[in-house]
Design a protein around this motif. Structure first.
Motif, mmCIF file in Angstrom:
data_model
loop_
_atom_site.group_PDB
_atom_site.id
_atom_site.type_symbol
_atom_site.label_atom_id
_atom_site.label_comp_id
_atom_site.label_asym_id
_atom_site.label_seq_id
_atom_site.Cartn_x
_atom_site.Cartn_y
_atom_site.Cartn_z
ATOM 1 N N ALA A 284 0.832 -1.205 0.000
ATOM 2 C CA ALA A 284 0.000 0.000 0.000
ATOM 3 C C ALA A 284 0.867 1.256 0.000
ATOM 4 O O ALA A 284 0.567 2.231 -0.703
ATOM 5 C CB ALA A 284 -0.937 -0.005 1.201
ATOM 6 N N GLN A 285 1.941 1.229 0.773
ATOM 7 C CA GLN A 285 2.852 2.375 0.780
ATOM 8 C C GLN A 285 3.546 2.540 -0.566
ATOM 9 O O GLN A 285 3.684 3.650 -1.074
ATOM 10 C CB GLN A 285 3.888 2.222 1.887
ATOM 11 N N LEU A 286 3.988 1.425 -1.142
ATOM 12 C CA LEU A 286 4.634 1.471 -2.455
ATOM 13 C C LEU A 286 3.676 1.988 -3.518
ATOM 14 O O LEU A 286 4.060 2.791 -4.378
ATOM 15 C CB LEU A 286 5.148 0.086 -2.835
ATOM 16 N N GLU A 287 2.429 1.566 -3.443
ATOM 17 C CA GLU A 287 1.434 2.027 -4.410
ATOM 18 C C GLU A 287 1.222 3.534 -4.310
ATOM 19 O O GLU A 287 1.180 4.246 -5.322
ATOM 20 C CB GLU A 287 0.105 1.307 -4.178
ATOM 21 N N LEU A 288 1.102 4.043 -3.086
ATOM 22 C CA LEU A 288 0.885 5.475 -2.894
ATOM 23 C C LEU A 288 2.081 6.291 -3.369
ATOM 24 O O LEU A 288 1.925 7.284 -4.082
ATOM 25 C CB LEU A 288 0.585 5.774 -1.426
ATOM 26 N N VAL A 289 3.277 5.867 -3.015
ATOM 27 C CA VAL A 289 4.486 6.602 -3.421
ATOM 28 C C VAL A 289 4.644 6.582 -4.938
ATOM 29 O O VAL A 289 4.966 7.614 -5.549
ATOM 30 C CB VAL A 289 5.732 6.025 -2.713
ATOM 31 N N LEU B 189 5.254 -0.520 -12.035
ATOM 32 C CA LEU B 189 5.460 -0.703 -10.599
ATOM 33 C C LEU B 189 4.191 -0.353 -9.828
ATOM 34 O O LEU B 189 3.768 -1.090 -8.933
ATOM 35 C CB LEU B 189 6.632 0.151 -10.117
ATOM 36 N N HIS B 190 3.586 0.762 -10.199
ATOM 37 C CA HIS B 190 2.334 1.163 -9.557
ATOM 38 C C HIS B 190 1.225 0.149 -9.850
ATOM 39 O O HIS B 190 0.463 -0.217 -8.959
ATOM 40 C CB HIS B 190 1.906 2.553 -10.033
ATOM 41 N N GLY B 191 1.144 -0.308 -11.075
ATOM 42 C CA GLY B 191 0.110 -1.277 -11.439
ATOM 43 C C GLY B 191 0.248 -2.585 -10.677
ATOM 44 O O GLY B 191 -0.738 -3.144 -10.187
ATOM 45 N N CYS B 192 1.461 -3.078 -10.561
ATOM 46 C CA CYS B 192 1.688 -4.323 -9.819
ATOM 47 C C CYS B 192 1.386 -4.144 -8.333
ATOM 48 O O CYS B 192 0.788 -5.020 -7.707
ATOM 49 C CB CYS B 192 3.125 -4.794 -10.007
ATOM 50 N N ALA B 193 1.804 -3.013 -7.763
ATOM 51 C CA ALA B 193 1.517 -2.761 -6.353
ATOM 52 C C ALA B 193 0.014 -2.641 -6.120
ATOM 53 O O ALA B 193 -0.513 -3.161 -5.135
ATOM 54 C CB ALA B 193 2.226 -1.490 -5.888
ATOM 55 N N TYR B 194 -0.691 -1.992 -7.039
ATOM 56 C CA TYR B 194 -2.144 -1.850 -6.930
ATOM 57 C C TYR B 194 -2.821 -3.222 -6.969
ATOM 58 O O TYR B 194 -3.690 -3.532 -6.138
ATOM 59 C CB TYR B 194 -2.665 -0.960 -8.058
ATOM 60 N N LEU B 195 -2.431 -4.050 -7.924
ATOM 61 C CA LEU B 195 -3.018 -5.386 -8.011
ATOM 62 C C LEU B 195 -2.705 -6.222 -6.773
ATOM 63 O O LEU B 195 -3.561 -6.948 -6.275
ATOM 64 C CB LEU B 195 -2.524 -6.102 -9.270
ATOM 65 N N PHE B 196 -1.483 -6.112 -6.262
ATOM 66 C CA PHE B 196 -1.119 -6.851 -5.057
ATOM 67 C C PHE B 196 -1.964 -6.407 -3.871
ATOM 68 O O PHE B 196 -2.423 -7.240 -3.087
ATOM 69 C CB PHE B 196 0.366 -6.674 -4.739
ATOM 70 N N VAL B 197 -2.176 -5.097 -3.736
ATOM 71 C CA VAL B 197 -2.986 -4.579 -2.626
ATOM 72 C C VAL B 197 -4.413 -5.098 -2.714
ATOM 73 O O VAL B 197 -4.983 -5.563 -1.723
ATOM 74 C CB VAL B 197 -2.965 -3.030 -2.609
ATOM 75 N N VAL B 198 -4.999 -5.036 -3.887
ATOM 76 C CA VAL B 198 -6.386 -5.486 -4.051
ATOM 77 C C VAL B 198 -6.504 -6.979 -3.755
ATOM 78 O O VAL B 198 -7.383 -7.408 -2.998
ATOM 79 C CB VAL B 198 -6.901 -5.156 -5.473
ATOM 80 N N ILE B 199 -5.609 -7.773 -4.297
ATOM 81 C CA ILE B 199 -5.679 -9.213 -4.086
ATOM 82 C C ILE B 199 -5.402 -9.570 -2.628
ATOM 83 O O ILE B 199 -6.090 -10.414 -2.038
ATOM 84 C CB ILE B 199 -4.708 -9.940 -5.042
ATOM 85 N N ILE C 181 -9.782 1.491 -4.250
ATOM 86 C CA ILE C 181 -9.501 2.915 -4.475
ATOM 87 C C ILE C 181 -8.003 3.080 -4.750
ATOM 88 O O ILE C 181 -7.182 2.711 -3.911
ATOM 89 C CB ILE C 181 -9.911 3.763 -3.254
ATOM 90 N N PRO C 182 -7.630 3.621 -5.901
ATOM 91 C CA PRO C 182 -6.201 3.776 -6.199
ATOM 92 C C PRO C 182 -5.524 4.770 -5.261
ATOM 93 O O PRO C 182 -6.107 5.774 -4.865
ATOM 94 C CB PRO C 182 -6.190 4.322 -7.634
ATOM 95 N N GLY C 183 -4.294 4.470 -4.905
ATOM 96 C CA GLY C 183 -3.503 5.377 -4.080
ATOM 97 C C GLY C 183 -3.652 5.116 -2.606
ATOM 98 O O GLY C 183 -2.806 4.497 -1.987
ATOM 99 N N ILE C 184 -4.735 5.558 -2.016
ATOM 100 C CA ILE C 184 -4.904 5.479 -0.573
ATOM 101 C C ILE C 184 -5.764 4.301 -0.127
ATOM 102 O O ILE C 184 -5.845 4.003 1.058
ATOM 103 C CB ILE C 184 -5.478 6.810 -0.040
ATOM 104 N N GLY C 185 -6.350 3.587 -1.049
ATOM 105 C CA GLY C 185 -7.247 2.490 -0.698
ATOM 106 C C GLY C 185 -6.580 1.374 0.080
ATOM 107 O O GLY C 185 -7.183 0.795 0.987
#
Length: 95
Positions: free
Chosen positions: A12-17, A41-51, A69-73
């Motif tokens: 989540a932190q990696l996705e936000l940064v 990098l953002h796309g992979c972090a986002y998918l990892f967070v959601v999953i 929610i992208p970024g802060i979700g």
């Protein structure tokens, strides 16, 4: 002493940064090489967070919806999962 971060928290932190870097790049110089690096990098972090949020055993429907929610979700989902797992924690600092 705090425990080391869980994978959901780190992703989540990696996705936000990475989102902040992408938006700052877009608003300033728009280097294509930086966008080519940070976009996936953002796309992979986002998918990892959601999953990770959807597969977590303590995640309720609110945490799962927040993870999308992208970024802060991811941070919101992690906070919701912590509150679900430990009802005594209500935003106060750790002892």
């Amino acid at each position: 002493m705090r425990m080391r971060p869980r994978p959901l928290w780190s992703a989540a932190q990696l996705e936000l940064v990475s989102l902040i870097v992408l938006l700052a790049n877009l608003a300033t110089v728009h280097l294509r090489s930086l966008a080519a690096l940070m976009g996936p990098l953002h796309g992979c972090a986002y998918l990892f967070v959601v999953i990770a949020a959807w597969r977590h055993e303590s995640a309720d429907s609110t945490a799962k919806a927040a993870a999308v929610i992208p970024g802060i979700g991811g941070l919101l989902a992690h906070r919701r999962i912590d509150r679900t797992r430990n009802p005594a924690f209500r935003g106060r600092g750790l002892p």
